[in-house]
Write a protein that holds these residues in place. Structure first.
Motif, PDB file in Angstrom:
ATOM      1  N   MET A  70       0.841  -1.183   0.000  1.00 39.07           N
ATOM      2  CA  MET A  70       0.000   0.000   0.000  1.00 39.07           C
ATOM      3  C   MET A  70       0.888   1.248   0.000  1.00 39.07           C
ATOM      4  O   MET A  70       1.325   1.714   1.045  1.00 39.07           O
ATOM      5  N   THR A 123      -1.798   3.950  -3.949  1.00 43.57           N
ATOM      6  CA  THR A 123      -2.772   2.909  -3.623  1.00 43.57           C
ATOM      7  C   THR A 123      -3.697   3.379  -2.507  1.00 43.57           C
ATOM      8  O   THR A 123      -4.912   3.150  -2.566  1.00 43.57           O
ATOM      9  N   ARG A 131      -6.255   5.706  -3.954  1.00 44.51           N
ATOM     10  CA  ARG A 131      -7.286   4.981  -4.685  1.00 44.51           C
ATOM     11  C   ARG A 131      -8.212   4.238  -3.720  1.00 44.51           C
ATOM     12  O   ARG A 131      -9.420   4.152  -3.931  1.00 44.51           O
ATOM     13  N   HIS A 132      -7.634   3.692  -2.656  1.00 45.34           N
ATOM     14  CA  HIS A 132      -8.427   2.955  -1.664  1.00 45.34           C
ATOM     15  C   HIS A 132      -9.378   3.891  -0.915  1.00 45.34           C
ATOM     16  O   HIS A 132     -10.400   3.453  -0.382  1.00 45.34           O
ATOM     17  N   SER A 191     -14.169   1.601  -3.193  1.00 44.37           N
ATOM     18  CA  SER A 191     -13.187   0.634  -2.720  1.00 44.37           C
ATOM     19  C   SER A 191     -13.559   0.143  -1.322  1.00 44.37           C
ATOM     20  O   SER A 191     -13.597  -1.065  -1.063  1.00 44.37           O
ATOM     21  N   ARG A 211      -6.580  -1.002  -5.580  1.00 41.37           N
ATOM     22  CA  ARG A 211      -5.914  -0.502  -6.779  1.00 41.37           C
ATOM     23  C   ARG A 211      -6.882  -0.262  -7.939  1.00 41.37           C
ATOM     24  O   ARG A 211      -6.523   0.326  -8.943  1.00 41.37           O
TER      25      ARG A 211
END
Length: 161
Positions: free
Chosen positions: A13, A17, A20-21, A26, A67
């Protein structure tokens, strides 16, 4: 280094990442991961060793999920703030968290671990109520944890959301 940060590092991570998470898609699409994992493991009772395939699919989803989505357009959503707060929590050995946030996450993690153990027993023994109860306990503990992380993020950034 905290245990949680070691786990995040194992999942690779990085900054991109995590961004995006933080997308609510997500976070919300990871919520059913534990129930799906329990069901996938249970499938061995129906399809034998082929049950490893759905287990592998769930593990792949958990790895790919942070991701898959773009960074959020807005950073004030509850799930987004929960993920950002979790980042604060992971780095608590480098950046201290406020005193009123130091105990409850540990308690919720312990409750979640008890639920996870009960779910694992239920799946291993094919005891449906133990599996369902354990998944419910672990999931509720995780959601409460996310709520605490959203609060932690608010307190550490003084955001107005």
């Amino acid at each position: 280094m905290t245990l949680e940060r070691r786990i995040a590092d194992a999942f690779r991570m990085d900054e991109a990442t995590w961004a995006r998470h933080a997308n609510p898609w997500s976070g919300w699409t990871r919520v059913p991961a534990l129930p799906l994992l329990a069901l996938a493991a249970w499938s061995r009772a129906w399809i034998g060793w082929w049950g490893l395939l759905p287990v592998a699919v769930v593990f792949a989803w958990v790895w790919v999920n942070p991701r898959l989505f773009p960074p959020p357009r807005r950073w004030d959503g509850w799930m987004t703030r929960g993920v950002l707060g979790e980042r604060n929590w992971l780095a608590r050995d480098r950046t201290p968290v406020p005193a009123h946030h130091r105990l409850v996450p540990h308690i919720l993690t312990a409750i979640g671990a008890v639920g996870l153990a009960l779910a694992a027993y239920g799946v291993a023994a094919l005891a449906v109520w133990a599996a369902i109860g354990g998944v419910a306990i672990a999931t509720l503990a995780k959601m409460w944890f996310v709520d605490r992380m959203a609060w932690l993020h608010h307190d550490m950034t003084k955001d107005t959301a």
